[in-house]
Write a protein that holds these residues in place. Sequence first.
Motif, PDB file in Angstrom:
ATOM      1  N   VAL A 112       3.119  17.218  -8.707  1.00 35.29           N
ATOM      2  CA  VAL A 112       3.974  16.267  -7.994  1.00 35.29           C
ATOM      3  C   VAL A 112       5.230  16.973  -7.495  1.00 35.29           C
ATOM      4  CG1 VAL A 112       5.425  14.205  -8.268  1.00 35.29           C
ATOM      5  CG2 VAL A 112       3.101  14.228  -9.180  1.00 35.29           C
ATOM      6  N   GLU A 124       6.142   8.456  -4.641  1.00 33.98           N
ATOM      7  CA  GLU A 124       4.936   7.625  -4.596  1.00 33.98           C
ATOM      8  C   GLU A 124       3.785   8.348  -3.885  1.00 33.98           C
ATOM      9  OE1 GLU A 124       3.529   3.517  -2.438  1.00 33.98           O
ATOM     10  OE2 GLU A 124       5.599   3.639  -3.162  1.00 33.98           O
ATOM     11  N   GLN A 125       4.083   8.938  -2.733  1.00 39.14           N
ATOM     12  CA  GLN A 125       3.043   9.638  -1.971  1.00 39.14           C
ATOM     13  C   GLN A 125       2.556  10.878  -2.727  1.00 39.14           C
ATOM     14  OE1 GLN A 125       4.328  10.942   1.902  1.00 39.14           O
ATOM     15  NE2 GLN A 125       2.234  11.251   2.619  1.00 39.14           N
ATOM     16  N   THR A 127       2.535  11.338  -5.950  1.00 39.14           N
ATOM     17  CA  THR A 127       1.732  10.884  -7.086  1.00 39.14           C
ATOM     18  C   THR A 127       0.332  10.481  -6.625  1.00 39.14           C
ATOM     19  OG1 THR A 127       3.738  10.116  -8.187  1.00 39.14           O
ATOM     20  CG2 THR A 127       1.649   9.243  -9.014  1.00 39.14           C
ATOM     21  N   ARG A 128       0.263   9.811  -5.477  1.00 40.72           N
ATOM     22  CA  ARG A 128      -1.029   9.400  -4.936  1.00 40.72           C
ATOM     23  C   ARG A 128      -1.908  10.626  -4.627  1.00 40.72           C
ATOM     24  NH1 ARG A 128       0.148   6.945  -0.072  1.00 40.72           N
ATOM     25  NH2 ARG A 128       1.695   5.754  -1.181  1.00 40.72           N
ATOM     26  N   VAL A 129      -1.323  11.652  -3.986  1.00 39.89           N
ATOM     27  CA  VAL A 129      -2.086  12.864  -3.650  1.00 39.89           C
ATOM     28  C   VAL A 129      -2.479  13.600  -4.926  1.00 39.89           C
ATOM     29  CG1 VAL A 129      -1.949  15.128  -2.527  1.00 39.89           C
ATOM     30  CG2 VAL A 129      -1.063  13.098  -1.354  1.00 39.89           C
ATOM     31  N   LEU A 131      -3.061  12.355  -7.901  1.00 37.59           N
ATOM     32  CA  LEU A 131      -4.161  11.641  -8.551  1.00 37.59           C
ATOM     33  C   LEU A 131      -5.477  11.853  -7.802  1.00 37.59           C
ATOM     34  CD1 LEU A 131      -2.410   8.319  -9.625  1.00 37.59           C
ATOM     35  CD2 LEU A 131      -3.274  10.153 -11.109  1.00 37.59           C
ATOM     36  N   HIS A 132      -5.412  11.914  -6.472  1.00 39.66           N
ATOM     37  CA  HIS A 132      -6.611  12.200  -5.684  1.00 39.66           C
ATOM     38  C   HIS A 132      -7.151  13.580  -6.026  1.00 39.66           C
ATOM     39  CE1 HIS A 132      -9.030  13.216  -2.107  1.00 39.66           C
ATOM     40  NE2 HIS A 132      -9.325  11.925  -2.125  1.00 39.66           N
ATOM     41  N   GLN A 135      -8.733  13.440  -9.537  1.00 39.76           N
ATOM     42  CA  GLN A 135      -9.984  12.709  -9.638  1.00 39.76           C
ATOM     43  C   GLN A 135     -11.108  13.309  -8.788  1.00 39.76           C
ATOM     44  OE1 GLN A 135      -8.686   8.812  -8.535  1.00 39.76           O
ATOM     45  NE2 GLN A 135      -7.704   8.412 -10.529  1.00 39.76           N
ATOM     46  N   GLY A 139      -7.552  17.854  -2.653  1.00 43.76           N
ATOM     47  CA  GLY A 139      -6.819  16.865  -1.871  1.00 43.76           C
ATOM     48  C   GLY A 139      -6.059  17.531  -0.740  1.00 43.76           C
TER      49      GLY A 139
END
Length: 174
Positions: A112, A124-125, A127-129, A131-132, A135, A139
């Motif tokens: 992050v 926020e962005q 964290t989203r990347v 997590l992608h 998972q 990314g």
Amino acid sequence: MTTIAQPSDFAGYTLKPDATLAIFNPEMTHTPTDTTNPLELSAFFALELVMAGDDDEPSDPGKGGDAGDDAGDGDDDGQVGLATKTRTKPKKPNQFKVLMLNDDYTPMEFVVMCLKRFFNMDLEQATRVMLHVHQKGVGVCGIFPYEIAETKVNQVMDFARQNQHPLQCTLEKA
């Protein structure tokens, strides 16, 4: 308002030797009354080439010749032409994706931090990347021209190495 053009403004234009440049005021709205005046003859009130029609002047000031030099090609005298310049559009640079690869050792907080620092993402962005990447295994961090993408990959890899993390970052054509 009339703009005065400089000779450097006409770089790339092809001018005939017996042509003179005239700049017309775009705000002129009157009807031409003097048909011998090139400024009065302009219907477009734009940059135009006005062919010299005066036989008292030499056709090419550099040669110093007399008006008899161009006898026989009188069909060009007094004609008006529009100066045009062909512009080529620059080709857009090829775009490349900067990809971040997942590993089992790099902390999520470090990923992050890299995304925020090198890719200007908000929390926020980023964290989203992150997590992608966690998972899916890979990314996209961003899409850039080659030199910028390569620089960002090197920045992330160097920063990870300095902090003793095995984080991998690569690029591929978008």
